[in-house]
Design a protein around this motif. Structure first.
Motif, PDB file in Angstrom:
ATOM      1  N   ALA A 139     -20.521   4.402  37.569  1.00 22.97           N
ATOM      2  CA  ALA A 139     -21.228   3.555  36.612  1.00 22.97           C
ATOM      3  C   ALA A 139     -20.205   2.713  35.877  1.00 22.97           C
ATOM      4  CB  ALA A 139     -22.041   4.406  35.638  1.00 22.97           C
ATOM      5  N   HIS A 140     -20.684   1.655  35.241  1.00 24.68           N
ATOM      6  CA  HIS A 140     -19.795   0.717  34.560  1.00 24.68           C
ATOM      7  C   HIS A 140     -20.074   0.711  33.059  1.00 24.68           C
ATOM      8  CE1 HIS A 140     -18.743  -0.692  38.564  1.00 24.68           C
ATOM      9  NE2 HIS A 140     -20.033  -0.871  38.819  1.00 24.68           N
ATOM     10  N   TYR A 141     -19.197   0.042  32.336  1.00 29.59           N
ATOM     11  CA  TYR A 141     -19.294  -0.125  30.886  1.00 29.59           C
ATOM     12  C   TYR A 141     -19.057   1.208  30.181  1.00 29.59           C
ATOM     13  CZ  TYR A 141     -21.579  -4.284  32.707  1.00 29.59           C
ATOM     14  OH  TYR A 141     -21.867  -5.399  33.427  1.00 29.59           O
ATOM     15  N   ALA A 142     -19.086   1.184  28.864  1.00 32.64           N
ATOM     16  CA  ALA A 142     -18.813   2.371  28.059  1.00 32.64           C
ATOM     17  C   ALA A 142     -19.969   3.367  28.161  1.00 32.64           C
ATOM     18  CB  ALA A 142     -18.570   1.959  26.612  1.00 32.64           C
ATOM     19  N   ALA A 143     -19.715   4.591  27.675  1.00 33.95           N
ATOM     20  CA  ALA A 143     -20.668   5.671  27.913  1.00 33.95           C
ATOM     21  C   ALA A 143     -21.780   5.767  26.871  1.00 33.95           C
ATOM     22  CB  ALA A 143     -19.920   7.004  27.965  1.00 33.95           C
ATOM     23  N   PHE A 144     -21.435   5.567  25.592  1.00 28.33           N
ATOM     24  CA  PHE A 144     -22.403   5.851  24.515  1.00 28.33           C
ATOM     25  C   PHE A 144     -23.019   4.580  23.956  1.00 28.33           C
ATOM     26  CE2 PHE A 144     -23.784   6.616  20.208  1.00 28.33           C
ATOM     27  CZ  PHE A 144     -24.399   7.858  20.287  1.00 28.33           C
ATOM     28  N   PRO A 145     -24.367   4.529  23.853  1.00 28.99           N
ATOM     29  CA  PRO A 145     -25.346   5.507  24.335  1.00 28.99           C
ATOM     30  C   PRO A 145     -25.699   5.248  25.791  1.00 28.99           C
ATOM     31  CG  PRO A 145     -26.472   3.746  23.196  1.00 28.99           C
ATOM     32  CD  PRO A 145     -25.005   3.430  23.111  1.00 28.99           C
ATOM     33  N   SER A 146     -26.373   6.202  26.424  1.00 29.76           N
ATOM     34  CA  SER A 146     -26.820   6.003  27.797  1.00 29.76           C
ATOM     35  C   SER A 146     -27.863   4.891  27.847  1.00 29.76           C
ATOM     36  CB  SER A 146     -27.428   7.301  28.343  1.00 29.76           C
ATOM     37  OG  SER A 146     -28.150   7.050  29.533  1.00 29.76           O
ATOM     38  N   GLY A 147     -27.549   3.835  28.602  1.00 31.44           N
ATOM     39  CA  GLY A 147     -28.503   2.735  28.722  1.00 31.44           C
ATOM     40  C   GLY A 147     -29.762   3.144  29.454  1.00 31.44           C
ATOM     41  N   HIS A 148     -29.611   3.999  30.476  1.00 31.06           N
ATOM     42  CA  HIS A 148     -30.785   4.484  31.205  1.00 31.06           C
ATOM     43  C   HIS A 148     -31.715   5.266  30.280  1.00 31.06           C
ATOM     44  CE1 HIS A 148     -28.525   3.398  34.785  1.00 31.06           C
ATOM     45  NE2 HIS A 148     -29.529   3.773  35.563  1.00 31.06           N
ATOM     46  N   ALA A 149     -31.144   6.197  29.498  1.00 28.48           N
ATOM     47  CA  ALA A 149     -31.959   7.032  28.620  1.00 28.48           C
ATOM     48  C   ALA A 149     -32.617   6.207  27.517  1.00 28.48           C
ATOM     49  CB  ALA A 149     -31.109   8.144  28.006  1.00 28.48           C
ATOM     50  N   MET A 150     -31.868   5.287  26.923  1.00 22.97           N
ATOM     51  CA  MET A 150     -32.428   4.488  25.833  1.00 22.97           C
ATOM     52  C   MET A 150     -33.505   3.531  26.336  1.00 22.97           C
ATOM     53  SD  MET A 150     -30.395   2.276  22.962  1.00 22.97           S
ATOM     54  CE  MET A 150     -31.285   1.345  21.704  1.00 22.97           C
ATOM     55  N   THR A 151     -33.263   2.878  27.470  1.00 23.64           N
ATOM     56  CA  THR A 151     -34.251   1.943  28.002  1.00 23.64           C
ATOM     57  C   THR A 151     -35.532   2.662  28.396  1.00 23.64           C
ATOM     58  OG1 THR A 151     -32.478   0.520  28.831  1.00 23.64           O
ATOM     59  CG2 THR A 151     -34.678   0.182  29.753  1.00 23.64           C
ATOM     60  N   ALA A 152     -35.410   3.806  29.056  1.00 22.57           N
ATOM     61  CA  ALA A 152     -36.592   4.563  29.450  1.00 22.57           C
ATOM     62  C   ALA A 152     -37.393   5.010  28.234  1.00 22.57           C
ATOM     63  CB  ALA A 152     -36.188   5.779  30.288  1.00 22.57           C
ATOM     64  N   THR A 153     -36.707   5.417  27.175  1.00 23.07           N
ATOM     65  CA  THR A 153     -37.393   5.856  25.960  1.00 23.07           C
ATOM     66  C   THR A 153     -38.128   4.701  25.304  1.00 23.07           C
ATOM     67  OG1 THR A 153     -35.683   7.531  25.597  1.00 23.07           O
ATOM     68  CG2 THR A 153     -37.097   6.996  23.736  1.00 23.07           C
ATOM     69  N   VAL A 154     -37.477   3.553  25.214  1.00 24.45           N
ATOM     70  CA  VAL A 154     -38.120   2.380  24.605  1.00 24.45           C
ATOM     71  C   VAL A 154     -39.333   1.949  25.410  1.00 24.45           C
ATOM     72  CG1 VAL A 154     -37.828  -0.071  24.085  1.00 24.45           C
ATOM     73  CG2 VAL A 154     -36.033   1.551  23.456  1.00 24.45           C
ATOM     74  N   VAL A 155     -39.163   1.803  26.713  1.00 23.95           N
ATOM     75  CA  VAL A 155     -40.250   1.306  27.560  1.00 23.95           C
ATOM     76  C   VAL A 155     -41.415   2.288  27.586  1.00 23.95           C
ATOM     77  CG1 VAL A 155     -40.898   0.767  29.935  1.00 23.95           C
ATOM     78  CG2 VAL A 155     -38.786  -0.168  28.972  1.00 23.95           C
ATOM     79  N   CYS A 156     -41.141   3.560  27.836  1.00 24.24           N
ATOM     80  CA  CYS A 156     -42.219   4.541  27.912  1.00 24.24           C
ATOM     81  C   CYS A 156     -42.907   4.700  26.560  1.00 24.24           C
ATOM     82  CB  CYS A 156     -41.669   5.882  28.385  1.00 24.24           C
ATOM     83  SG  CYS A 156     -41.151   5.889  30.121  1.00 24.24           S
TER      84      CYS A 156
END
Length: 232
Positions: A139-156
């Motif tokens: 994966a690329h870019y810095a670790a915190f926060p997880s973009g996958h986790a944050m995006t899924a939380t926002v969208v869902c």
């Protein structure tokens, strides 16, 4: 004197009851800010816990190739941020088609702001990702926060709120909640399993995503509306 006519009428979007979003957002601010502070200060116990969990799950990922391949498919295609953004785009188009232009714009702006906040925090905190001699994913870019986790939380979170606002039946509501919970939890697990995030990155993504959703709901529910006029 007759009672005032309702403010909202079809085909515009229904107006939700005013939720407790401001209180929930205030409560979410505390753990979110505390976690950011601990990560920024590189607090020892948090780093130790991150390392212990990450090393354990990485051993499992290396040992169970089938599960790791399934995890990569889920995280790279099913729960990928671009897949989530595509779902929101469909919802925005659907709302615009129904004439709910303000709600469609609010939904799109919320997701854009969430992405900007996410990338801004990544750049500000600049936390390194886990590194392994035998990586199973990258994966690329810095670790915190997880973009996958944050995006899924926002969208869902936003899609569930829309289902509630439009008064879907109990079967569809339960189905939506189940899919949302599985997606949000699942994407966090896959990011740690694949060795591209520390557990605190995922928890941070969940907290910040939930905070974004509650703040967005508060701004929509408490938006100013014209006062109804009484017939003479």
């Amino acid at each position: 004197m007759h009672p005032a006519a309702p403010l909202d009428s079809p085909p515009g979007p229904p107006r939700p009851r005013r939720p407790r979003a401001p209180l929930v957002a205030a409560l979410l601010c505390v753990p979110s800010l505390l976690l950011i502070l601990l990560v920024e200060l590189e607090w020892g116990p948090l780093g130790t816990l991150d390392g212990d969990i990450a090393r354990t799950t990485h051993r499992w990922a290396v040992a169970h190739d089938g599960a790791t391949q399934a995890s990569r498919i889920l995280t790279d295609w099913v729960w990928d941020p671009w897949t989530m953004r595509a779902l929101i785009s469909v919802a925005v188009v659907w709302l615009a088609f129904r004439g709910a232009y303000g709600l469609a714009l609010w939904l799109a702006v919320t997701c854009v702001v969430g992405t900007v906040v996410q990338q801004g925090l990544k750049a500000a905190v600049d936390k390194p990702r886990p590194t392994w001699p035998d990586p199973v994913d990258s994966a690329h870019y810095a670790a915190f926060p997880s973009g996958h986790a944050m995006t899924a939380t926002v969208v869902c979170g936003l899609l569930l709120w829309l289902l509630r606002v439009y008064g879907v039946g109990p079967t569809l509501w339960r189905t939506g909640v189940t899919i949302a919970v599985v997606s949000v939890v699942g994407v966090g697990v896959t990011r740690v399993w694949n060795g591209v995030h520390w557990p605190s990155d995922v928890v941070g993504g969940w907290l910040l995503g939930a905070l974004m959703v509650t703040l967005a709901i508060a701004t929509y529910a408490y938006r100013p509306t014209p006062r109804p006029t009484e017939p003479t």
